[in-house]
Enzyme design. Structure first.
Site, PDB file in Angstrom:
ATOM      1  N   LEU A  90       0.857  -1.180   0.000  1.00  0.00           N
ATOM      2  CA  LEU A  90       0.000   0.000   0.000  1.00  0.00           C
ATOM      3  C   LEU A  90       0.899   1.238   0.000  1.00  0.00           C
ATOM      4  O   LEU A  90       1.629   1.474   0.957  1.00  0.00           O
ATOM      5  CB  LEU A  90      -0.905   0.017   1.234  1.00  0.00           C
ATOM      6  CG  LEU A  90      -1.646   1.338   1.487  1.00  0.00           C
ATOM      7  CD1 LEU A  90      -2.608   1.658   0.352  1.00  0.00           C
ATOM      8  CD2 LEU A  90      -2.376   1.300   2.823  1.00  0.00           C
ATOM      9  N   LEU A 132       7.433  -1.766   3.172  1.00  0.00           N
ATOM     10  CA  LEU A 132       6.276  -2.579   2.815  1.00  0.00           C
ATOM     11  C   LEU A 132       5.135  -2.206   3.749  1.00  0.00           C
ATOM     12  O   LEU A 132       5.200  -2.467   4.952  1.00  0.00           O
ATOM     13  CB  LEU A 132       6.610  -4.064   2.934  1.00  0.00           C
ATOM     14  CG  LEU A 132       7.717  -4.547   1.990  1.00  0.00           C
ATOM     15  CD1 LEU A 132       8.183  -5.940   2.371  1.00  0.00           C
ATOM     16  CD2 LEU A 132       7.238  -4.507   0.544  1.00  0.00           C
ATOM     17  N   GLU A 133       4.114  -1.579   3.197  1.00  0.00           N
ATOM     18  CA  GLU A 133       3.042  -1.034   4.024  1.00  0.00           C
ATOM     19  C   GLU A 133       1.756  -1.843   3.871  1.00  0.00           C
ATOM     20  O   GLU A 133       1.283  -2.093   2.760  1.00  0.00           O
ATOM     21  CB  GLU A 133       2.784   0.425   3.640  1.00  0.00           C
ATOM     22  CG  GLU A 133       1.770   1.112   4.528  1.00  0.00           C
ATOM     23  CD  GLU A 133       1.815   2.629   4.431  1.00  0.00           C
ATOM     24  OE1 GLU A 133       0.963   3.284   5.058  1.00  0.00           O
ATOM     25  OE2 GLU A 133       2.702   3.167   3.733  1.00  0.00           O
ATOM     26  N   CYS A 134       1.219  -2.268   5.012  1.00  0.00           N
ATOM     27  CA  CYS A 134      -0.066  -2.974   5.082  1.00  0.00           C
ATOM     28  C   CYS A 134      -0.111  -4.181   4.153  1.00  0.00           C
ATOM     29  O   CYS A 134      -1.073  -4.382   3.396  1.00  0.00           O
ATOM     30  CB  CYS A 134      -1.220  -2.013   4.788  1.00  0.00           C
ATOM     31  SG  CYS A 134      -1.379  -0.713   6.031  1.00  0.00           S
TER      32      CYS A 134
END
Length: 278
Positions: free
Chosen positions: A126, A167-169
């Site tokens: 995300l 690295l998001e969500c």
């Protein structure tokens, strides 16, 4: 502490180097948070935080507070339009003491910065500013197909010369499988505990966010403390106003008096002179 020279050619010391972080992949967890000023930076350094994530505009102030902490400066997407702008900003931040650079821009932008010998961190999963591309603010990598797309993008990012990726969500299981298979240093923000670096905004960690994201945990209550401070501020201002109006402030304890006998001399001198107003 490690002795280094910054990209700007100045001697410095750091708690970590890029080489240390790479060597630590799969061996230990690194702790990362944000800082927007020297107070937050100094607190993070004093707490032993491994890694700071900041916006490049705040670098001078943050470095003053945390001179020894490994710091990644974000080149915000909307601040620099062309690749030449990005390159100039990246070189400027590195010269000012940034240990690494973050960009959410293209693989070519990453490659351009990496070709200059700079440590570059990308962003996948995300990416809030590009969230319209995946249908809004939502988790990523919850299906095998989407996780494989992430794995391919990680390969492209690594091929472009990046050393790390935010690295998001992203689904925890996806990171657990992908992270050991990439040479990139993986930073998790809302992506579980399998990444190499665990990242949480300082406001969220310290409980100073009104509406924190789902992935955030508060380990203090700065918002509550701040509310108490604001209540004390209003208490003080109301009481001050009331004291002025009822004549209890200023008082003898807070006022200055003339030396003995000088008041009488002043009165006599004033009585003898021409009035101030005709």
């Amino acid at each position: 502490m490690k002795r280094i020279y910054t990209f700007g050619g100045f001697p410095a010391t750091r708690n970590l180097t890029v080489a240390d972080i790479k060597a630590g992949k799969g061996q230990r967890k690194f702790v990362q948070t944000t800082a927007v000023n020297r107070v937050e930076a100094a607190a993070a350094e004093a707490a032993g935080i491994d890694h700071l994530s900041i916006v490049d505009h705040d670098l001078h102030d943050v470095r003053a507070g945390a001179p020894n902490t490994f710091t990644t400066a974000a080149l915000m997407a909307s601040d620099y339009e062309s690749r030449e702008d990005i390159l100039r900003a990246g070189l400027r931040a590195a010269a000012a003491g940034a240990d690494a650079l973050y960009t959410m821009r293209s693989f070519k932008a990453v490659e351009m910065l990496a070709d200059e010998g700079l440590a570059v961190q990308g962003h996948l999963g995300l990416v809030p500013r590009l969230s319209t591309q995946i249908g809004g603010l939502r988790a990523f990598g919850r299906t095998a197909d989407e996780a494989m797309k992430l794995a391919e993008d990680l390969r492209r990012l690594e091929d472009a010369g990046a050393y790390a990726v935010e690295l998001e969500c992203v689904a925890d299981e996806a990171i657990a499988e992908i992270s050991p298979r990439t040479g990139l240093i993986t930073h998790s923000i809302g992506s579980g505990g399998a990444a190499d670096v665990i990242f949480l905004f300082q406001d969220d960690a310290c409980g100073d966010t009104i509406d924190p994201p789902r992935h955030a945990s508060a380990f203090a209550d700065m918002a509550g403390a701040r509310a108490k401070l604001e209540a004390e501020r209003m208490k003080g201002l109301h009481a001050y106003r009331a004291a002025v109006l009822d004549g209890s402030y200023p008082n003898a304890a807070t006022s200055i008096t003339m030396k003995p006998g000088e008041h009488e001399k002043l009165c006599e001198a004033l009585d003898k002179r021409r009035p101030f107003h005709s």
